[in-house]
Design a protein around this motif. Structure first.
Motif, PDB file in Angstrom:
ATOM      1  N   VAL A 561       0.837  -1.193   0.000  1.00  0.00           N
ATOM      2  CA  VAL A 561       0.000   0.000   0.000  1.00  0.00           C
ATOM      3  C   VAL A 561       0.879   1.253   0.000  1.00  0.00           C
ATOM      4  N   GLY A 562       1.922   1.250   0.829  1.00  0.00           N
ATOM      5  CA  GLY A 562       2.828   2.398   0.870  1.00  0.00           C
ATOM      6  C   GLY A 562       3.507   2.652  -0.464  1.00  0.00           C
ATOM      7  N   VAL A 563       3.996   1.594  -1.091  1.00  0.00           N
ATOM      8  CA  VAL A 563       4.674   1.730  -2.383  1.00  0.00           C
ATOM      9  C   VAL A 563       3.731   2.316  -3.428  1.00  0.00           C
ATOM     10  N   THR A 564       2.508   1.829  -3.462  1.00  0.00           N
ATOM     11  CA  THR A 564       1.566   2.231  -4.518  1.00  0.00           C
ATOM     12  C   THR A 564       0.920   3.578  -4.258  1.00  0.00           C
ATOM     13  N   ARG A 565       1.304   4.275  -3.193  1.00  0.00           N
ATOM     14  CA  ARG A 565       0.828   5.659  -3.001  1.00  0.00           C
ATOM     15  C   ARG A 565       1.616   6.630  -3.875  1.00  0.00           C
ATOM     16  N   ALA A 566       2.783   6.205  -4.368  1.00  0.00           N
ATOM     17  CA  ALA A 566       3.690   7.114  -5.088  1.00  0.00           C
ATOM     18  C   ALA A 566       3.358   7.161  -6.566  1.00  0.00           C
ATOM     19  N   ARG A 567       3.260   8.358  -7.097  1.00  0.00           N
ATOM     20  CA  ARG A 567       3.065   8.518  -8.541  1.00  0.00           C
ATOM     21  C   ARG A 567       4.404   8.465  -9.276  1.00  0.00           C
ATOM     22  N   GLU A 568       5.406   9.190  -8.756  1.00  0.00           N
ATOM     23  CA  GLU A 568       6.650   9.338  -9.517  1.00  0.00           C
ATOM     24  C   GLU A 568       7.904   9.061  -8.695  1.00  0.00           C
ATOM     25  N   TYR A 569       8.022   9.703  -7.544  1.00  0.00           N
ATOM     26  CA  TYR A 569       9.227   9.548  -6.728  1.00  0.00           C
ATOM     27  C   TYR A 569       8.931   8.603  -5.562  1.00  0.00           C
ATOM     28  N   LEU A 570       9.777   7.595  -5.408  1.00  0.00           N
ATOM     29  CA  LEU A 570       9.623   6.655  -4.299  1.00  0.00           C
ATOM     30  C   LEU A 570      10.972   6.496  -3.612  1.00  0.00           C
ATOM     31  N   SER A 571      10.972   6.718  -2.305  1.00  0.00           N
ATOM     32  CA  SER A 571      12.191   6.576  -1.507  1.00  0.00           C
ATOM     33  C   SER A 571      11.925   5.612  -0.361  1.00  0.00           C
ATOM     34  N   ALA A 572      12.817   4.660  -0.169  1.00  0.00           N
ATOM     35  CA  ALA A 572      12.737   3.737   0.966  1.00  0.00           C
ATOM     36  C   ALA A 572      14.004   3.904   1.792  1.00  0.00           C
ATOM     37  N   SER A 573      13.851   4.025   3.113  1.00  0.00           N
ATOM     38  CA  SER A 573      15.035   4.244   3.950  1.00  0.00           C
ATOM     39  C   SER A 573      14.885   3.559   5.291  1.00  0.00           C
ATOM     40  N   TRP A 574      16.012   3.367   5.943  1.00  0.00           N
ATOM     41  CA  TRP A 574      16.046   2.743   7.263  1.00  0.00           C
ATOM     42  C   TRP A 574      17.320   3.169   7.972  1.00  0.00           C
ATOM     43  N   SER A 575      17.345   3.026   9.275  1.00  0.00           N
ATOM     44  CA  SER A 575      18.535   3.400  10.051  1.00  0.00           C
ATOM     45  C   SER A 575      18.963   2.229  10.917  1.00  0.00           C
ATOM     46  N   LEU A 576      20.264   2.130  11.154  1.00  0.00           N
ATOM     47  CA  LEU A 576      20.828   0.991  11.871  1.00  0.00           C
ATOM     48  C   LEU A 576      20.799   1.152  13.382  1.00  0.00           C
ATOM     49  N   ALA A 577      20.630   2.396  13.862  1.00  0.00           N
ATOM     50  CA  ALA A 577      20.592   2.640  15.307  1.00  0.00           C
ATOM     51  C   ALA A 577      19.574   3.731  15.591  1.00  0.00           C
ATOM     52  N   ARG A 578      19.120   3.778  16.837  1.00  0.00           N
ATOM     53  CA  ARG A 578      18.151   4.804  17.195  1.00  0.00           C
ATOM     54  C   ARG A 578      18.806   6.165  17.306  1.00  0.00           C
ATOM     55  N   SER A 579      19.967   6.208  17.947  1.00  0.00           N
ATOM     56  CA  SER A 579      20.606   7.492  18.225  1.00  0.00           C
ATOM     57  C   SER A 579      22.040   7.503  17.728  1.00  0.00           C
ATOM     58  N   PRO A 580      22.619   8.678  17.490  1.00  0.00           N
ATOM     59  CA  PRO A 580      24.015   8.775  17.056  1.00  0.00           C
ATOM     60  C   PRO A 580      24.940   8.116  18.067  1.00  0.00           C
ATOM     61  N   GLY A 581      25.847   7.302  17.574  1.00  0.00           N
ATOM     62  CA  GLY A 581      26.772   6.609  18.452  1.00  0.00           C
ATOM     63  C   GLY A 581      26.219   5.332  19.041  1.00  0.00           C
ATOM     64  N   GLY A 582      24.921   5.052  18.795  1.00  0.00           N
ATOM     65  CA  GLY A 582      24.315   3.838  19.324  1.00  0.00           C
ATOM     66  C   GLY A 582      24.758   2.601  18.563  1.00  0.00           C
ATOM     67  N   ARG A 583      24.474   1.439  19.142  1.00  0.00           N
ATOM     68  CA  ARG A 583      24.845   0.178  18.496  1.00  0.00           C
ATOM     69  C   ARG A 583      24.001  -0.028  17.246  1.00  0.00           C
ATOM     70  N   LYS A 584      24.682  -0.365  16.161  1.00  0.00           N
ATOM     71  CA  LYS A 584      24.000  -0.516  14.869  1.00  0.00           C
ATOM     72  C   LYS A 584      23.540  -1.964  14.695  1.00  0.00           C
ATOM     73  N   THR A 585      22.501  -2.308  15.452  1.00  0.00           N
ATOM     74  CA  THR A 585      22.023  -3.691  15.482  1.00  0.00           C
ATOM     75  C   THR A 585      20.774  -3.919  14.623  1.00  0.00           C
ATOM     76  N   ARG A 586      20.204  -2.868  14.104  1.00  0.00           N
ATOM     77  CA  ARG A 586      18.976  -3.035  13.325  1.00  0.00           C
ATOM     78  C   ARG A 586      19.291  -3.616  11.947  1.00  0.00           C
ATOM     79  N   LYS A 587      18.276  -4.315  11.411  1.00  0.00           N
ATOM     80  CA  LYS A 587      18.414  -4.894  10.074  1.00  0.00           C
ATOM     81  C   LYS A 587      17.313  -4.329   9.173  1.00  0.00           C
TER      82      LYS A 587
END
Length: 729
Positions: A561-587
């Motif tokens: 549903v999120g993908v198909t809301r976009a007409r032209e520009y689509l950006s997907a992003s994620w971050s590896l940690a919650r805060s700067p300097g935090g452990r980068k444990t996210r996938k």
């Protein structure tokens, strides 16, 4: 209207749907394939062909916005008297009308929220729950009621469904029973009881059922994949033994199973009606081929799910090529939010309207970081799912004022008059300072914009320039008294009041200017030129609570549903940690597998971002700062800080004068947090000022001299009207 003219402009599949005028019809419509166009033209064609009178049509959908859009299209197609309503609006109308005959006595009070009643019931049962727990209990009671489960049967039903209740099932059952007792004793009606009582009235009172069925003979149900058992019960009661029913939906957009919805009614429609006409709409007119490829790939990787939800439609793109979707990995959440804000600013700078950009996330708790980042960048935004438009105090006051003005001057033109009437309520030429004041101003500006849009719409039939003139002018810019064709806009206060009454009754709010921040659930049914899907990590997408295969696949459909809301520009992003300097444990989310580029390029990009991202620590206590406002001030918000109050006041006065000269909101010059940081640091050089977050290269060049003069106790140069600044940090 000529029946054949109604069919002009439809593609072959839409034409097939519009010509299927009688009997059961099932339209399987993929995202962006023109389903609303197909069903409204089908209704208009049936009316124009004499198959049914427009007053005998009931078109049912799930949101007031969708119902309002459907009514507008039907009006343009020559069928203004077709009833297009939500399930609840249609049920309430019928129940209220027949209440004296069917039940008698005082009509019940409709409650919008169950929270207070649930709280009383929980207290009476000795169940301790905070506000979050009460909301969860209310949601669980709603699920039980829409799936037709009684309190006495709740424990067995929840175990059979494999559902995890918010607390012990026995406690939920006791609160549920207490809730129903309080509701009956106080003559209260919730939305589920409204549907249930309406269905019961039709099933138990043949004379009432006959009147309703003689009124409505032709049914259309939109978003049929979202129908729950209680809504299906009411629909069957409306139909009786007839089959003039058209349903439209997309099993790949089933995202409300947790609330009792099931796609089975849609996917098994042909089983229930073996003689049904089934039409598939797959031509995607919304999105570029690049976005469509992503959407198809997301569904291609789906596992078979219960209820036939796996029966996805492969979309065929109809638009020209556009940019490739982007996939970006960040070290931490603040870096992700700041970068998204910068990219949005770049889109706006190159001509994409802010209202055509959205940031979508899995949970509402993710909104705060993007609100702060956009505010820091001077970008206006709206948060979808906040207080409903017509319930806002300033809008209630405005509607009251406009209705009063109508009594003495209903024939006055709305162009200019509406803005004049709203000026004393706070509609100034430019947005004021302060978040609350700005939100009030934006609400009033949206109402004034609606008046101008109505003036243009009413003028459309007189010339072909009215619509173009409105589209070309900046959002919230006043409309001139005359169209480009030279003729005046003739819509009156009476016209506007009539439209307002209809919108208030149906909660059909006007569009607000600004970037949209919304959860993926709240984004369903909407679309934008540019969509940023953020926070795409395991545990968030899919959400950590999705444990079964069915639950994970519903999360995949939510991503779709999120993908198909976009007409032209689509950006997907994620971050590896919650805060700067935090452990980068996210996938990154598993749903990105096969979509995002190979890891080496991502790793290279991450190293580059890591060099530019700095860990910011509180200059007072030394703790790592995670929130954008704290990082800007270089201290925890709870830590004491010394600053020159007189300097801060001078900075605010200067900002106010500068914003007025440039005709922009004050926060576009500098946010409150940036001024606070300047007052705390008191920079004495351009280099020192540039190190303050929120003072980018453009703002440094434009405002640096004035800010440094104020910090030195000198008189700043007079502001000029250079227009809205960029924000480069």
């Amino acid at each position: 209207m000529d029946p054949d003219r109604v069919l002009e402009g439809l593609d072959p599949e839409q034409l097939e749907a519009a010509r299927a005028l009688r009997g059961p019809v099932c339209i399987l419509a993929g995202a962006g394939t023109g389903k609303t166009r197909a069903i409204t033209h089908r209704i208009a064609h049936a009316v124009a062909s004499g198959v049914v009178a427009e007053q005998q049509v009931l078109a049912v959908t799930f949101t007031t916005r969708a119902a309002g859009e459907m009514r507008g299209r039907l009006r343009a197609l020559g069928a203004p008297r077709v009833q297009a309503r939500t399930f609840h609006a249609a049920a309430l109308r019928q129940l209220s009308f027949f209440w004296p005959q069917a039940v008698g006595g005082p009509q019940p009070t409709l409650i919008d929220s169950k929270i207070q009643v649930v709280a009383r019931a929980a207290h009476g049962c000795g169940v301790d729950a905070d506000r979050t727990g009460l909301r969860d209990l209310a949601s669980e009671i709603e699920w039980a009621k829409v799936t037709q489960i009684r309190p006495a049967d709740y424990e067995k039903a929840v175990a059979k469904a494999g559902r995890t209740p918010p607390m012990q099932a026995g406690e939920v059952a006791r609160v549920f029973e207490g809730y129903e007792e309080i509701r009956r004793e106080r003559n209260l009606l919730d939305f589920e009881s409204m549907l249930e009582l309406t269905a019961a009235m039709l099933l138990e009172r043949p004379e009432i059922a006959e009147r309703v069925r003689s009124q409505y003979r032709y049914f259309v149900v939109d978003e049929f994949q979202d129908v729950n058992p209680l809504q299906k019960l009411l629909l069957d009661a409306w139909l009786g033994d007839r089959d003039d029913l058209c349903v439209v939906g997309d099993p790949s957009q089933t995202i409300y199973s947790f609330a009792g919805a099931t796609p089975a009614y849609l996917t098994r429609f042909a089983d229930a009606y073996p003689h049904a006409t089934v039409v598939r709409l797959v031509r995607d007119y919304r999105s570029t081929p690049q976005v469509v490829r992503v959407a198809n790939e997301v569904l291609r990787r789906a596992r078979p799910a219960a209820g036939g939800a796996e029966a996805g439609l492969e979309l065929v793109a109809q638009r020209p090529d556009g940019p490739d979707p982007s996939y970006t990995e960040y070290d931490d959440e603040p870096a992700e939010a700041t970068s998204v804000a910068r990219r949005i600013a770049a889109l706006i700078e190159t001509g994409t309207p802010a209202r055509e950009i959205a940031v979508l996330f899995r949970t509402n708790s993710q909104s705060a970081a993007y609100e702060q980042a956009l505010a820091d960048a001077g970008i206006p935004f709206t948060v979808r799912g906040a207080t409903r438009f017509f319930e806002r105090p300033e809008i209630k006051q405005a509607v009251h004022t406009l209705r009063g003005a109508r009594q003495g001057g209903g024939s006055d033109p709305i162009v200019g008059t509406v803005r004049h009437l709203l000026a004393p309520l706070g509609l100034t030429a430019t947005a004021p300072e302060g978040r609350q004041a700005r939100e009030r101003w934006e609400s009033l500006a949206a109402l004034a914009q609606l008046a101008d849009d109505i003036a243009v719409e009413r003028h459309r039939g007189e010339c072909g320039l009215g619509a173009a003139g409105a589209a070309d002018r900046p959002q919230n810019a006043p409309l001139g008294g005359n169209c480009a064709c030279g003729r005046p806009y003739t819509a009156t206060l009476d016209d506007f009041a009539e439209e307002l009454d209809a919108r208030v009754a149906t909660e059909h709010a006007p569009e607000m200017e600004g970037v949209t921040l919304a959860s993926l659930h709240a984004a369903k049914g909407l679309e934008w030129d540019a969509v940023f899907l953020v926070g795409l990590t395991e545990g968030m997408m899919p959400i950590i609570y999705a444990e079964t295969d069915e639950q994970v696949e519903e999360e995949r459909r939510l991503f779709y549903v999120g993908v198909t809301r976009a007409r032209e520009y689509l950006s997907a992003s994620w971050s590896l940690a919650r805060s700067p300097g935090g452990r980068k444990t996210r996938k990154p989310s598993r749903f990105l597998d096969g979509l995002r580029p190979a890891s080496p390029s991502l790793a290279a990009g991450r190293r580059e971002r890591s060099r530019s991202a700095k860990t910011v620590r509180c200059r007072i206590c030394g703790n790592t700062l995670t929130e954008a406002a704290e990082r800007k001030l270089a201290r925890c918000l709870t830590c004491p800080a010394d600053y020159d109050e007189e300097l801060l006041e001078r900075l605010r006065e200067w900002r106010k004068a500068t914003a007025a000269a440039q005709k922009v909101p004050a926060y576009v010059v500098f946010t409150d947090a940036t001024l606070q940081a300047v007052a705390e640091h008191v920079p004495s050089s351009t280099a020192q000022l540039s190190r303050i977050s929120g003072v980018g290269a453009v703002k440094l060049e434009r405002y640096g001299e004035a800010v440094l003069a104020l910090c030195a106790g000198e008189e700043p140069p007079a502001p000029d009207g250079v227009g809205e600044p960029d924000d480069e940090q």
